[in-house]
Design an enzyme around this catalytic site. Sequence first.
Site, short mmCIF file in Angstrom:
data_model
loop_
_atom_site.label_atom_id
_atom_site.label_comp_id
_atom_site.label_asym_id
_atom_site.label_seq_id
_atom_site.Cartn_x
_atom_site.Cartn_y
_atom_site.Cartn_z
N GLU A 365 -29.66 110.62 -32.27
CA GLU A 365 -29.20 111.75 -31.47
C GLU A 365 -27.68 111.76 -31.34
OE1 GLU A 365 -31.23 111.70 -27.70
OE2 GLU A 365 -33.12 112.38 -28.58
N GLU A 453 -38.91 112.88 -32.16
CA GLU A 453 -39.01 112.33 -30.81
C GLU A 453 -39.27 113.46 -29.84
OE1 GLU A 453 -35.95 109.40 -29.42
OE2 GLU A 453 -36.02 110.62 -27.59
C1 IDC Z 1 -34.50 106.31 -22.75
C2 IDC Z 1 -35.55 105.35 -22.24
C3 IDC Z 1 -35.04 104.61 -21.04
C4 IDC Z 1 -33.71 103.96 -21.39
C5 IDC Z 1 -32.74 105.03 -21.90
C6 IDC Z 1 -31.40 104.46 -22.32
O1 IDC Z 1 -36.73 106.05 -21.94
O2 IDC Z 1 -35.99 103.63 -20.62
O3 IDC Z 1 -33.19 103.35 -20.24
O4 IDC Z 1 -33.29 105.66 -23.02
O5 IDC Z 1 -31.52 103.60 -23.40
C7 IDC Z 1 -33.69 110.27 -25.77
C8 IDC Z 1 -33.39 109.03 -26.49
C9 IDC Z 1 -34.19 107.88 -25.94
C10 IDC Z 1 -34.30 107.97 -24.43
C11 IDC Z 1 -35.13 109.20 -24.12
C12 IDC Z 1 -35.44 109.41 -22.63
O6 IDC Z 1 -33.55 109.14 -27.89
O7 IDC Z 1 -33.55 106.69 -26.31
O8 IDC Z 1 -34.97 106.85 -23.96
N1 IDC Z 1 -34.44 110.37 -24.66
O9 IDC Z 1 -34.28 109.56 -21.89
N2 IDC Z 1 -33.26 111.48 -26.07
C13 IDC Z 1 -33.68 112.34 -25.15
C14 IDC Z 1 -34.43 111.65 -24.22
#
Ligand code: IDC
Length: 527
Positions: A365, A453
């Site tokens: 992303e 995702e």
């Molecule tokens: C989130 C995880 C969370 C973690 C955070 C930071 O759910 O536990 O603390 O990342 O690392 C994304 C990302 C994905 C995110 C997810 C939800 O690709 O890594 O995971 N998210 O926030 N993009 C949109 C949402």
Amino acid sequence: MKRFKQTLRLSIPLSLIIVLCCALFTLPAAAFSDVAPGSWYEKAVTQMTDSGQLSGYPDGTFRPNQTISTAEFVAITARRAGLSPVSAESAHWAAGYTQAALQTGWYDWDEIPPTGEKFNQPITRQLAVKIIMKAFMPDARGDFNKESSKISDFSQLDGRYYEAVLAAYSKGIVTGDSSGTFRPKSGLSRAEACVLIQRAGEFSQGQMPVQPEPVVSDPAVPPRTETIQGGVSKNGWLKVVGASLCNDQGQPVVLRGMSSHGLQWYGQFASSQAIKNTADYGANLFRIAMYTDEDGYLSNPDKIRQQAISAIDAAVSNDMYVIIDWHILSDGNPMFHVSESEAFFTDIAQRYKDNPAVLYEICNEPNGNVSWQNDIKPYAQRIINTIRSQSPKSIILVGSGTWSQDIHIAAADPLQYENIMYTLHFYAGTHGNELRNRIDQVMAQGFPVFVSEWGTSRADGSGGVFINESCQWLDFLNQRGISWTNWSLCDKNETSAALRPGTSPAKPWTQAELTESGKFVFSRFNG
Ligand code: IDC
């Protein structure tokens, strides 16, 4: 006067060139790079192309989603109906057909004036239906009360089209979309037109109609893409055909499964047993989210690389496709670590060059101060070249700005490679119609989209669970045959997690071990 003569002189060779192009570039449908085998319009396109009634473009495309012009529609219908061109006053390439059709009474002077001013405009659906009914079934009639009640927007029809539209409905030549709309004043795509003409032509010859499905549908709801599932042994090397992901036989295929959470935190749920558990619930795909930052690969390359390889091997041994995801997130610009990325993908693509299971997601992303043109696209070109130099056939997934939501910006300045797809990420509690419309816009331009995702939660991974919104999203993806993986396979105490806290990765999972999100998502691996 002088100016007029010049225009006239210019227009003659130009129209000749167009006629020549139409004659020369009649390609069999199989040769169209954007007509997916098994698509709802493939048979009609093939039949009409093979019999010379229809042609594609010099670049080998058919452009199924492009709106059809009035002149194109009349000319194709005339060829299908065996109506020969006559001499005409306009120098337009289709003027001989439009003149013949006018003289035969397919339409009136004001609907398509022979002077040509409407030739290149989109034809309306109501006029298109009138023309095919006049051409193929001039005597057909439909009962007003019975047929008009099937058309929820009947009041939008102009009165002069009642007879033809009612007749078309009564013969089953036209059926509305799921909400019963006909959209009389909208245009129709080349694919829709082709199916409609072929269907009416076959019907008039006493044959079964070419397609059982509705042929004029709401353009906002594209006809369902029929996809097949199954694992690597069944589908082999995947390839992109038009906007569809296809198997080695060229049939549209759909992949669905779970994404891991960060390997550095929840690597235990990328184990062989855990991955097998998702396969047992019907998944044919697993995504390995290999964070680069946040104590991920860049801090611990040997260990994390080994975890990633073990996870790839575990997916392969379960006959699943597997995405290896270079999970940039807090490091929002993929150029920050492009050389580490190059080294990593060289190694992995070399290692799995003969393995059709592995898909490469090269930048999870991009976000923040990053541009498609200056950062993401040049990064993608470098990494695609890197992967292709080792593994020339593999599918490569490319992210875009704003956390992989800006697929429209990527599509406006696309990458010139085969077998690449643009990723779109959504969270059902945060994103809705705006991103869905973006997907439709980009697919209509012919670009393939992969939802590598998505979550049932809000975009921060918490909140909800938003089951209704998730249902709406998955129905939308199913209709379009779009593949996905869900965030995430772990037992963290956040609503997007599929497993309850404390779930063992080393045993099969019962429903009781799945969270609300997990129960829902696992129930949708098969559609
Ligand atoms: C989130 C995880 C969370 C973690 C955070 C930071 O759910 O536990 O603390 O990342 O690392 C994304 C990302 C994905 C995110 C997810 C939800 O690709 O890594 O995971 N998210 O926030 N993009 C949109 C949402």
